[in-house]
Design a protein around this motif. Structure first.
Motif, PDB file in Angstrom:
ATOM      1  N   SER A 476       1.544  31.690  30.749  1.00  0.00           N
ATOM      2  CA  SER A 476       0.280  31.579  30.016  1.00  0.00           C
ATOM      3  C   SER A 476       0.421  30.793  28.719  1.00  0.00           C
ATOM      4  CB  SER A 476      -0.305  32.957  29.731  1.00  0.00           C
ATOM      5  OG  SER A 476       0.511  33.650  28.802  1.00  0.00           O
ATOM      6  N   ALA A 477       1.661  30.574  28.267  1.00  0.00           N
ATOM      7  CA  ALA A 477       1.925  29.831  27.035  1.00  0.00           C
ATOM      8  C   ALA A 477       2.414  28.413  27.332  1.00  0.00           C
ATOM      9  CB  ALA A 477       2.951  30.579  26.175  1.00  0.00           C
ATOM     10  N   SER A 478       2.278  28.006  28.561  1.00  0.00           N
ATOM     11  CA  SER A 478       2.722  26.673  28.968  1.00  0.00           C
ATOM     12  C   SER A 478       1.515  25.841  29.425  1.00  0.00           C
ATOM     13  CB  SER A 478       3.748  26.751  30.098  1.00  0.00           C
ATOM     14  OG  SER A 478       4.915  27.438  29.658  1.00  0.00           O
ATOM     15  N   PHE A 479       1.531  24.580  29.056  1.00  0.00           N
ATOM     16  CA  PHE A 479       0.395  23.700  29.345  1.00  0.00           C
ATOM     17  C   PHE A 479       0.885  22.360  29.869  1.00  0.00           C
ATOM     18  CE2 PHE A 479      -0.735  26.626  25.981  1.00  0.00           C
ATOM     19  CZ  PHE A 479      -1.941  27.143  26.427  1.00  0.00           C
ATOM     20  N   LEU A 480       0.039  21.763  30.673  1.00  0.00           N
ATOM     21  CA  LEU A 480       0.248  20.394  31.083  1.00  0.00           C
ATOM     22  C   LEU A 480      -0.731  19.531  30.303  1.00  0.00           C
ATOM     23  CD1 LEU A 480       0.487  22.282  33.924  1.00  0.00           C
ATOM     24  CD2 LEU A 480       1.415  20.098  34.686  1.00  0.00           C
ATOM     25  N   LEU A 481      -0.264  18.422  29.766  1.00  0.00           N
ATOM     26  CA  LEU A 481      -1.142  17.536  29.020  1.00  0.00           C
ATOM     27  C   LEU A 481      -1.738  16.505  29.978  1.00  0.00           C
ATOM     28  CD1 LEU A 481       0.967  16.899  25.787  1.00  0.00           C
ATOM     29  CD2 LEU A 481      -0.670  18.730  26.268  1.00  0.00           C
TER      30      LEU A 481
END
Length: 482
Positions: A476-481
């Protein structure tokens, strides 16, 4: 069961399992990755056209404000075009045809040769504007000789400009703007098949649209600068409307790729502009666009011009400061393009897409940051990654549609709020960009003033909370840009 049939069944099951696994894998359903450019790409260059060729180069031409020449530059990257040397490949005639108002060049590669389409007036009648074509057989269009192939003949000998060409269904078409006798507009859009060569049309000519809506008729009744983007089984035809000041904007026609484009009924007009002036980002009169693709080939790019100010003294066509700009095209769930807003000058923004909730992005809503799919308007979910307000080594996330507003945490809640100049706000709005806690290809943002605390989503909202080491937290603290 026969062995061959058993193998077939196993193959089908394996395929279904693979598809199911892909759908369930976090991050699997994301759009194309982030591409970032710095705007403006080129000062005093209007009506920009960027063509990506198979030789690994981008070719860029545009209208020069003196209206007296055709310029060309190339680079292996889009950003590289900003500093690439520029060559003059053709100059206006001193008398007669092609002697004034050299406008809107486009470069295309057709059947092994280069072609430039452009509009020009006469030296002795500058508003007698018609469409013309140049040809070059050299592999590199910055070298070799350009041959004048003459004027494109259309059904009427009237004001005509902005020729472009595209192929669909194995057929090449010419698309342009023209003033038609008997219709009280400055220009409408027309389509015809190309004939035996790239400067000849053949068969019926179809009028695709007339400017009638309020946003198409401000100052002048204009439909011009067409460009075609083909995706998702459809043809998306953008065009520019109204006067070339802050009223200038982009409209959209849409047709099925399987329909006959020469049937006007195949096209549906959007009733509102799809790209227009945005005072918050100081972008005025965006229009006369073209399309190209990013260096990795995964993103469509919108190339256009605008100005950085609203007020113009005198005729807008005499104002030299239209600039070439570029930004990413996003795609809605229904397969239609979302051009968003003309973003502020500087580095283009990105979206923070959830790793474990594919298709959902961080956005602001009444200043509170939340996670949501199918964000409207798009710019609510776009942020510019800037040097952190706390200084070197940190990053801050500035709202695309509210410049000066930043993602910050307050009582562990994430908000998008206006910078107040305080040291506390700067710290709350600064993060260390880390490799994603969930693994390769993702990013995570760690709080500067609360080390070990990360931007994450929970229950549809965005928070800044302590990493508890669990897989759910890290996802939940990881994102794809993008």
């Amino acid at each position: 069961m026969r062995p061959t049939r058993a193998k077939a069944v196993l193959l089908v099951l394996a395929t279904l399992l693979t598809v199911t696994a892909n759908l369930l894998t976090p991050g699997a359903a994301h759009a194309s990755p982030a591409v970032q450019y710095t705007n403006p790409l080129a000062a005093q260059r209007a009506d920009p056209h960027i063509f990506r060729h198979t030789d690994g180069y981008y070719y860029f031409t545009a209208t020069a404000p003196e209206y007296d020449r055709i310029v060309l530059r190339r680079a292996t990257t889009v950003q590289g075009l900003a500093t690439a040397p520029e060559s003059v490949i053709w100059r206006r005639h001193t008398t007669g045809e092609m002697g004034a108002h050299i406008w809107a060049p486009e470069i295309h590669f057709i059947n092994g040769k280069w072609y430039v389409y452009f509009a020009a007036g006469r030296a002795d009648d500058v508003w007698r504007i018609r469409m013309y074509v140049l040809e070059n057989a050299a592999a590199n269009p910055l070298t070799g000789a350009w041959t004048e192939r003459g004027r494109i003949t259309t059904p009427w000998d009237t004001f005509s400009l902005d020729a472009t060409t595209f192929v669909t269904g194995g057929v090449r078409y010419l698309l342009w703007a023209q003033q038609e006798p008997g219709i009280a507009t400055n220009s409408n859009l027309y389509l015809a098949r190309m004939g035996a060569n790239p400067w000849t049309i053949t068969g019926a000519t179809t009028r695709l649209t007339i400017p009638t809506l309020a946003w198409e008729t401000r100052g002048y009744k204009v439909a011009e600068g067409p460009a075609v983007l083909q995706r998702n089984g459809r043809l998306f035809l953008t065009y520019s409307a109204s006067a070339t000041d802050a009223n200038y904007c982009v409209g959209l026609l849409t047709a099925s790729a399987s329909a006959d484009p020469l049937q006007a009924a195949s096209w549906t007009k959007s009733q509102s502009p799809v790209f227009a002036t945005n005072a918050a980002t100081s972008q005025y009169g965006p229009g006369h666009n073209s399309f190209t693709t990013s260096e990795d080939g995964q993103s469509d790019l919108l190339v256009y011009h605008d100005r950085s100010y609203r007020d113009i003294s005198g005729d807008p066509l005499n104002d030299p400061n239209r600039r070439t700009r570029v930004q990413k095209v996003y795609w809605r769930a229904d397969g239609t393009p979302d051009f968003g807003i003309p973003v502020a000058d500087g580095v283009t923004p990105v979206r923070l897409m959830s790793y474990d909730t594919p298709g959902s992005a961080v956005r602001h809503w009444n200043y509170r940051a939340r996670l949501e799919a199918n964000v409207t308007p798009l710019a609510d979910s776009q942020f510019r990654l800037t040097t952190g307000l706390s200084g070197s080594g940190t990053v801050s996330l500035e709202s695309a549609n509210f410049p000066g507003y930043y993602l910050r945490h307050r009582n562990h809640e994430a908000w998008v709020e206006q910078r107040d100049g305080s040291a506390l706000f700067a710290a709350d709005a600064s993060f260390v960009r880390r490799a994603g806690l969930a693994g390769s290809g993702t990013v995570s943002f760690e709080s500067v003033n609360f080390p070990g605390y990360y931007v994450r989503h929970r229950a549809g909202q965005v928070w800044v909370e302590r990493d508890d080491g669990s897989s759910p937290f890290r996802a939940s603290a990881s994102f794809l840009l993008e």
